[in-house]
Motif scaffolding. Structure first.
Motif, PDB file in Angstrom:
ATOM      1  N   ALA A   1      11.818   9.505  -5.685  1.00 60.87           N
ATOM      2  CA  ALA A   1      11.787  10.272  -6.864  1.00 60.87           C
ATOM      3  C   ALA A   1      11.634  11.594  -6.930  1.00 60.87           C
ATOM      4  CB  ALA A   1      10.567   9.942  -6.970  1.00 60.87           C
ATOM      5  N   GLU A   2      11.441  12.344  -5.360  1.00 60.39           N
ATOM      6  CA  GLU A   2      11.666  14.132  -5.016  1.00 60.39           C
ATOM      7  C   GLU A   2      12.689  13.958  -5.418  1.00 60.39           C
ATOM      8  OE1 GLU A   2      10.040  17.080  -4.815  1.00 60.39           O
ATOM      9  OE2 GLU A   2       8.715  15.512  -5.034  1.00 60.39           O
TER      10      GLU A   2
ATOM     11  N   GLU B   1       0.478  -1.251  -0.317  1.00 56.48           N
ATOM     12  CA  GLU B   1      -0.385  -0.200   0.220  1.00 56.48           C
ATOM     13  C   GLU B   1       0.702   1.342  -0.233  1.00 56.48           C
ATOM     14  OE1 GLU B   1      -3.004  -0.006   3.068  1.00 56.48           O
ATOM     15  OE2 GLU B   1      -3.686  -1.540   2.518  1.00 56.48           O
ATOM     16  N   ARG B   2       2.537   0.850   0.364  1.00 58.95           N
ATOM     17  CA  ARG B   2       2.740   2.624   0.518  1.00 58.95           C
ATOM     18  C   ARG B   2       4.023   2.698  -0.571  1.00 58.95           C
ATOM     19  NH1 ARG B   2       6.425   3.114   5.401  1.00 58.95           N
ATOM     20  NH2 ARG B   2       6.825   5.035   4.798  1.00 58.95           N
ATOM     21  N   VAL B   3       4.014   1.215  -1.455  1.00 61.39           N
ATOM     22  CA  VAL B   3       4.971   1.888  -2.295  1.00 61.39           C
ATOM     23  C   VAL B   3       4.752   2.719  -3.647  1.00 61.39           C
ATOM     24  CG1 VAL B   3       4.914   0.581  -5.235  1.00 61.39           C
ATOM     25  CG2 VAL B   3       5.133  -0.597  -2.864  1.00 61.39           C
ATOM     26  N   PRO B   4       3.713   3.491  -3.296  1.00 57.88           N
ATOM     27  CA  PRO B   4       2.973   4.868  -4.548  1.00 57.88           C
ATOM     28  C   PRO B   4       3.598   5.788  -3.718  1.00 57.88           C
ATOM     29  CG  PRO B   4       1.399   3.345  -4.293  1.00 57.88           C
ATOM     30  CD  PRO B   4       1.918   2.752  -3.559  1.00 57.88           C
ATOM     31  N   GLU B   5       3.624   6.063  -2.026  1.00 54.60           N
ATOM     32  CA  GLU B   5       4.064   7.029  -1.491  1.00 54.60           C
ATOM     33  C   GLU B   5       5.670   6.912  -1.469  1.00 54.60           C
ATOM     34  OE1 GLU B   5       4.519   7.908   3.158  1.00 54.60           O
ATOM     35  OE2 GLU B   5       3.088   6.547   3.072  1.00 54.60           O
TER      36      GLU B   5
ATOM     37  N   ALA C   1      16.159  18.278  -9.008  1.00 55.26           N
ATOM     38  CA  ALA C   1      17.192  17.815  -9.591  1.00 55.26           C
ATOM     39  C   ALA C   1      16.642  18.563 -10.850  1.00 55.26           C
ATOM     40  CB  ALA C   1      18.352  17.153  -9.636  1.00 55.26           C
ATOM     41  N   ALA C   2      15.639  17.897 -11.651  1.00 55.28           N
ATOM     42  CA  ALA C   2      15.530  17.517 -13.068  1.00 55.28           C
ATOM     43  C   ALA C   2      14.783  18.754 -13.556  1.00 55.28           C
ATOM     44  CB  ALA C   2      14.387  15.868 -13.381  1.00 55.28           C
ATOM     45  N   ARG C   3      13.866  19.152 -12.155  1.00 55.67           N
ATOM     46  CA  ARG C   3      13.131  20.629 -12.841  1.00 55.67           C
ATOM     47  C   ARG C   3      14.514  22.030 -12.345  1.00 55.67           C
ATOM     48  NH1 ARG C   3       9.232  18.350  -8.628  1.00 55.67           N
ATOM     49  NH2 ARG C   3       7.733  17.595  -9.909  1.00 55.67           N
ATOM     50  N   GLN C   4      15.739  21.621 -12.043  1.00 60.47           N
ATOM     51  CA  GLN C   4      16.669  22.282 -11.984  1.00 60.47           C
ATOM     52  C   GLN C   4      16.945  22.860 -13.141  1.00 60.47           C
ATOM     53  OE1 GLN C   4      18.556  21.728  -7.891  1.00 60.47           O
ATOM     54  NE2 GLN C   4      17.595  23.123  -7.405  1.00 60.47           N
ATOM     55  N   GLU C   5      17.444  21.822 -12.977  1.00 59.32           N
ATOM     56  CA  GLU C   5      17.990  21.140 -14.656  1.00 59.32           C
ATOM     57  C   GLU C   5      17.140  22.115 -15.991  1.00 59.32           C
ATOM     58  OE1 GLU C   5      20.020  17.912 -17.976  1.00 59.32           O
ATOM     59  OE2 GLU C   5      19.593  17.469 -15.686  1.00 59.32           O
TER      60      GLU C   5
END
Length: 145
Positions: free
Chosen positions: A90-91, A80-84, A96-100
């Motif tokens: 991934a955060e 149940e906690r897998v998505p969380e 980092a991807a947003r900053q790039e």
């Protein structure tokens, strides 16, 4: 009773030499009479051990079932906690991807601004060339660039 006295009872019936008169002792009966209470006690102990073993097997079975249910509950809770957990893991990568992406966008904006500046700087000269080219007669000689 000492160990020596106890072991003496299991010695062969006769001693060397002249035989004593009288009735020979029934050593087998003596041994049976002596060992029977101890063996009967062992039978009681064996029955008690079997009972304890059976109870322990029942308790172990119940413990295994309870443990299997608890393990299944833990696995279900983890699923149940897998998505969380995935979002949490991934955060940092997304940040980092947003900053790039922001850095690339800013670099692209700077490049576009530089190109626009050069275009604006070159525009009057290019307009003059286009106008001069448009005004030149088609087969004639005119002022060229």
């Amino acid at each position: 009773m000492s160990l020596r006295d106890f072991l003496e009872r299991f010695r062969p019936a006769g001693t060397p030499g002249a035989s004593a008169s009288g009735v020979p002792a029934d050593r087998a009966a003596e041994r049976a009479a002596e060992l029977e209470p101890a063996l009967a006690g062992l039978a009681d102990v064996q029955r008690e051990a079997a009972r304890i073993r059976a109870v322990a097997e029942q308790e172990a079975g119940a413990l295994r079932r309870d443990t299997a249910r608890e393990a299944a509950r833990i696995v279900d809770a983890a699923r149940e906690r897998v998505p969380e957990v995935r979002r949490w893991a991934a955060e940092p990568l997304l940040r980092a991807a947003r900053q790039e992406a922001d850095a690339l966008r800013a670099a692209g904006d700077r490049t576009a601004t530089a190109i626009l500046g050069r275009a604006l700087d070159n525009m009057p000269r290019l307009v003059d060339l286009v106008v001069a080219d448009a005004l030149r007669p088609v087969g004639g000689k005119g002022k060229g660039p």
